[in-house]
Design a protein around this motif. Structure first.
Motif, PDB file in Angstrom:
ATOM      1  N   ASP A 245     117.749  22.866  62.620  1.00 17.93           N
ATOM      2  CA  ASP A 245     116.707  23.303  61.688  1.00 17.93           C
ATOM      3  C   ASP A 245     115.416  23.397  62.485  1.00 17.93           C
TER       4      ASP A 245
ATOM      5  N   SER B 185     112.502  24.647  62.035  1.00 17.45           N
ATOM      6  CA  SER B 185     111.248  24.312  61.355  1.00 17.45           C
ATOM      7  C   SER B 185     111.069  22.798  61.244  1.00 17.45           C
TER       8      SER B 185
ATOM      9  N   GLU C 105     110.278  21.283  64.620  1.00 18.07           N
ATOM     10  CA  GLU C 105     108.876  21.525  64.981  1.00 18.07           C
ATOM     11  C   GLU C 105     107.957  20.484  64.333  1.00 18.07           C
ATOM     12  N   VAL C 106     108.184  20.215  63.058  1.00 18.67           N
ATOM     13  CA  VAL C 106     107.351  19.239  62.343  1.00 18.67           C
ATOM     14  C   VAL C 106     107.603  17.827  62.868  1.00 18.67           C
TER      15      VAL C 106
END
Length: 95
Positions: free
Chosen positions: A56, A58, A61-62
């Motif tokens: 995943d 995204s 990244e977080v």
């Protein structure tokens, strides 16, 4: 002749490893993170220990912005719970 580089070709592989022990931890925490060679090693260790991996970009990244040993913030509880449920189902299916 010019060729366009595919959009993801220049992106370095990233990985984040979480740890969670129900009953002893308030929330999952980041235990490893990195990109490139470090990310590949994190994924290899997971594979060597038969730890399921969820891709995943995204979420990685977080989570990659968190410090090592930092618990995930409450706003990520729902999405991380979904990942943990995925891992639990895979683990249960192997047994």
């Amino acid at each position: 002749m010019n060729q366009e580089t595919p959009p993801n070709q220049n992106k370095r592989k990233q990985a984040v490893a979480l740890k969670y022990q129900a009953g002893t931890m308030e929330a999952p925490k980041v235990v490893a993170k990195g990109s490139g060679y470090v990310a590949e090693n994190i994924l290899k260790v997971a594979q060597d220990h038969q730890i399921p991996v969820q891709e995943d970009p995204s979420l990685v990244e977080v989570l990659g912005k968190l410090d090592l040993n930092q618990q995930i913030p409450p706003e990520l509880y729902q999405v991380v719970a979904e990942v943990l449920a995925f891992v639990y189902r895979l683990d249960k299916g192997r047994k």
